[in-house]
Design a protein around this motif. Structure first.
Motif, PDB file in Angstrom:
ATOM      1  N   SER A 151       1.425 -14.780   1.005  1.00  0.00           N
ATOM      2  CA  SER A 151       0.689 -14.506   1.749  1.00  0.00           C
ATOM      3  C   SER A 151      -0.958 -14.613   0.949  1.00  0.00           C
ATOM      4  O   SER A 151      -0.865 -14.583  -0.168  1.00  0.00           O
ATOM      5  N   GLU A 152      -2.132 -14.684   1.788  1.00  0.00           N
ATOM      6  CA  GLU A 152      -3.235 -14.820   0.836  1.00  0.00           C
ATOM      7  C   GLU A 152      -3.784 -13.533   0.383  1.00  0.00           C
ATOM      8  O   GLU A 152      -4.427 -13.591  -0.613  1.00  0.00           O
ATOM      9  N   LEU A 153      -2.908 -12.417   0.602  1.00  0.00           N
ATOM     10  CA  LEU A 153      -3.162 -11.232  -0.302  1.00  0.00           C
ATOM     11  C   LEU A 153      -2.884 -11.361  -1.812  1.00  0.00           C
ATOM     12  O   LEU A 153      -3.478 -10.475  -2.525  1.00  0.00           O
ATOM     13  N   LEU A 154      -2.146 -12.216  -2.038  1.00  0.00           N
ATOM     14  CA  LEU A 154      -1.710 -12.574  -3.352  1.00  0.00           C
ATOM     15  C   LEU A 154      -1.623 -13.993  -4.119  1.00  0.00           C
ATOM     16  O   LEU A 154      -1.969 -14.239  -4.986  1.00  0.00           O
ATOM     17  N   SER A 155      -1.603 -14.758  -3.124  1.00  0.00           N
ATOM     18  CA  SER A 155      -1.513 -16.419  -3.314  1.00  0.00           C
ATOM     19  C   SER A 155      -2.895 -16.790  -4.025  1.00  0.00           C
ATOM     20  O   SER A 155      -2.848 -17.724  -4.658  1.00  0.00           O
ATOM     21  N   SER A 193       8.612 -10.656  -0.882  1.00  0.00           N
ATOM     22  CA  SER A 193       8.521 -12.112  -0.935  1.00  0.00           C
ATOM     23  C   SER A 193       7.385 -12.656   0.154  1.00  0.00           C
ATOM     24  O   SER A 193       6.797 -13.660  -0.134  1.00  0.00           O
ATOM     25  N   ILE A 194       7.441 -12.020   1.524  1.00  0.00           N
ATOM     26  CA  ILE A 194       6.354 -12.395   2.343  1.00  0.00           C
ATOM     27  C   ILE A 194       4.973 -12.125   1.715  1.00  0.00           C
ATOM     28  O   ILE A 194       4.019 -13.091   1.891  1.00  0.00           O
ATOM     29  N   PHE A 195       4.647 -11.128   1.201  1.00  0.00           N
ATOM     30  CA  PHE A 195       3.593 -10.521   0.453  1.00  0.00           C
ATOM     31  C   PHE A 195       3.079 -11.556  -0.614  1.00  0.00           C
ATOM     32  O   PHE A 195       2.052 -12.109  -0.520  1.00  0.00           O
ATOM     33  N   ASP A 249      13.020  -5.943   0.642  1.00  0.00           N
ATOM     34  CA  ASP A 249      14.065  -7.049   0.093  1.00  0.00           C
ATOM     35  C   ASP A 249      14.245  -6.955  -1.483  1.00  0.00           C
ATOM     36  O   ASP A 249      15.154  -7.436  -2.011  1.00  0.00           O
ATOM     37  N   LEU A 250      13.728  -6.107  -2.168  1.00  0.00           N
ATOM     38  CA  LEU A 250      13.927  -6.006  -3.695  1.00  0.00           C
ATOM     39  C   LEU A 250      15.388  -5.457  -3.912  1.00  0.00           C
ATOM     40  O   LEU A 250      16.096  -5.766  -5.033  1.00  0.00           O
ATOM     41  N   SER A 251      16.074  -4.476  -3.177  1.00  0.00           N
ATOM     42  CA  SER A 251      17.198  -4.020  -3.324  1.00  0.00           C
ATOM     43  C   SER A 251      18.517  -4.878  -2.969  1.00  0.00           C
ATOM     44  O   SER A 251      19.496  -4.549  -2.910  1.00  0.00           O
ATOM     45  N   GLN A 252      18.111  -6.131  -2.197  1.00  0.00           N
ATOM     46  CA  GLN A 252      19.033  -6.832  -1.664  1.00  0.00           C
ATOM     47  C   GLN A 252      19.761  -7.804  -2.516  1.00  0.00           C
ATOM     48  O   GLN A 252      20.463  -8.569  -2.114  1.00  0.00           O
TER      49      GLN A 252
END
Length: 386
Positions: free
Chosen positions: A193-197, A188-190, A142-145
């Motif tokens: 998620s609990e992996l970063l939040s 954005s999903i990452f 999604d970063l290139s969008q």
């Protein structure tokens, strides 16, 4: 594949004879009388000897036929059975060459990837012609969008390569016989998620020079590395920890200036990690690494160790304890904690890497470190690929 011959019969010849002269010894007894006639005695001895020879010959034929029958049965029941030539012990020491595979794991945010990949091809793949190479890469799709910005790197509303752009470049490597795999996910999903939040604004107090976004980027990049490694494991479930494999971790936004000679003869030990000695910042350089199988698994999951360290510091805040300083410090804690054999390259400038920015510039600190002159823009690097 050669199978063990389980039905093979081994026959040992038995010889009965006297120790002197080689003449057989027989003992006879009679309850009625002894043999006194010499001629009769000799005749009886000759007849007995002849009878024994006949019996022995017949027995050998029977055993030989049984052995052949067993061998035919083995050949019929096992199509993979191979008769092997005798082996001999060589008097000279011979170095056996074992084919090794180098797995290149690319991670992070790709920037000017064609230049990046070309530098890896020249200084890693082509530099080590005896190695087999595989490539596994992760990127956030999604970063290139939308326009990309990173104020820390002076990147404002820049454009990034799309997954299709990256795939086209990797397809060129496929055409040259190098297996490649690109896996993507959404940043954005990452982030949600609990992996970063779990990261809190207050966690930046453990890092004197980090703002909240910088700390997030440490985990975003670490997650990308982990995803590339998981992709490799997914498609190599049977031999991902093969000792004949070497793992090379490299960012997808760095230009490799110097060659990487993979130690194929002595190999890289299972718990070995080799890293550059420059830009360690009181920790371990986290931009490039060559690792053995067990070490690779630890290195690829370093963000798990980072999280543990931050949560531990959060639970037991001690003012007298020094801050982590940076991601390099966290990496050192994680690798040392797992008792890996970490070696910093003896050459201070070995594996020189330049960080490329999406705005077309090169990180000035890198140019200064390696004393690169007359180069300031990405386009100037073309001369190093000639």
């Amino acid at each position: 594949m050669a199978m063990t011959r389980s039905s093979r019969n081994r026959m040992n010849s038995r010889h009965i004879g006297s120790k002197s002269g080689g003449r057989p010894r027989f003992f006879f007894s009679s309850s009625s009388r002894s043999v006194t006639n010499t001629s009769t005695t000799r005749l009886l001895l000759l007849m007995s000897m002849f009878a024994l020879i006949l019996m022995s010959t017949k027995l050998n034929l029977i055993l030989h036929q049984a052995a052949l029958s067993n061998l035919e049965s083995s050949l019929t029941n096992n199509n993979n059975f191979h008769l092997q030539a005798p082996s001999f012990t060589a008097t000279a020491k011979v170095k056996v060459s074992t084919s090794k595979t180098a797995v290149i794991l690319l991670f992070g945010v790709p920037k000017h990837f064609r230049l990046v990949w070309t530098s890896y091809m020249k200084n890693i793949v082509q530099r080590n012609p005896l190695m087999k190479f595989e490539v596994y890469m992760h990127m956030y799709s999604d970063l290139s969008q939308q326009p990309f910005s990173n104020a820390r790197n002076d990147e404002i509303s820049t454009n990034l390569d799309s997954p299709d752009d990256i795939r086209a470049i990797l397809d060129e490597a496929e055409a040259e016989g190098i297996p490649t795999m690109l896996t993507t996910s959404s940043q954005s999903i990452f982030d949600k998620s609990e992996l970063l939040s779990w990261i809190q604004q207050s966690d930046t107090s453990f890092f004197p020079n980090y703002i909240f976004t910088t700390l997030q980027n440490v985990f975003r990049q670490g997650n990308s590395l982990r995803e590339a490694f998981f992709c490799y494991q997914k498609y190599n479930t049977n031999h991902w920890n093969d000792n004949h494999h070497v793992y090379i971790f490299a960012r997808s936004d760095t230009f490799l200036m110097s060659p990487v000679d993979i130690p194929s003869e002595i190999g890289v030990g299972s718990v070995d990690v080799i890293i550059p000695s420059w830009h360690s910042w009181d920790g371990y350089n986290d931009r490039f690494a060559v690792a053995g199988p067990d070490a690779a698994k630890v290195y690829a999951t370093k963000v798990e160790g980072y999280k543990e360290a931050i949560l531990a510091r959060r639970s037991h805040p001690e003012p007298e304890v020094e801050p982590f300083s940076n991601a390099e410090t966290l990496l050192k804690i994680w690798l040392d904690q797992n008792k890996l054999n970490v070696t910093e390259h003896v050459d201070d400038w070995a594996w020189a890497l330049l960080r490329l920015r999406a705005n077309g510039k090169i990180q000035f600190r890198d140019l200064e470190e390696f004393e690169v002159e007359n180069v300031s823009l990405v386009e100037h690097l073309l001369q190093y690929l000639e």
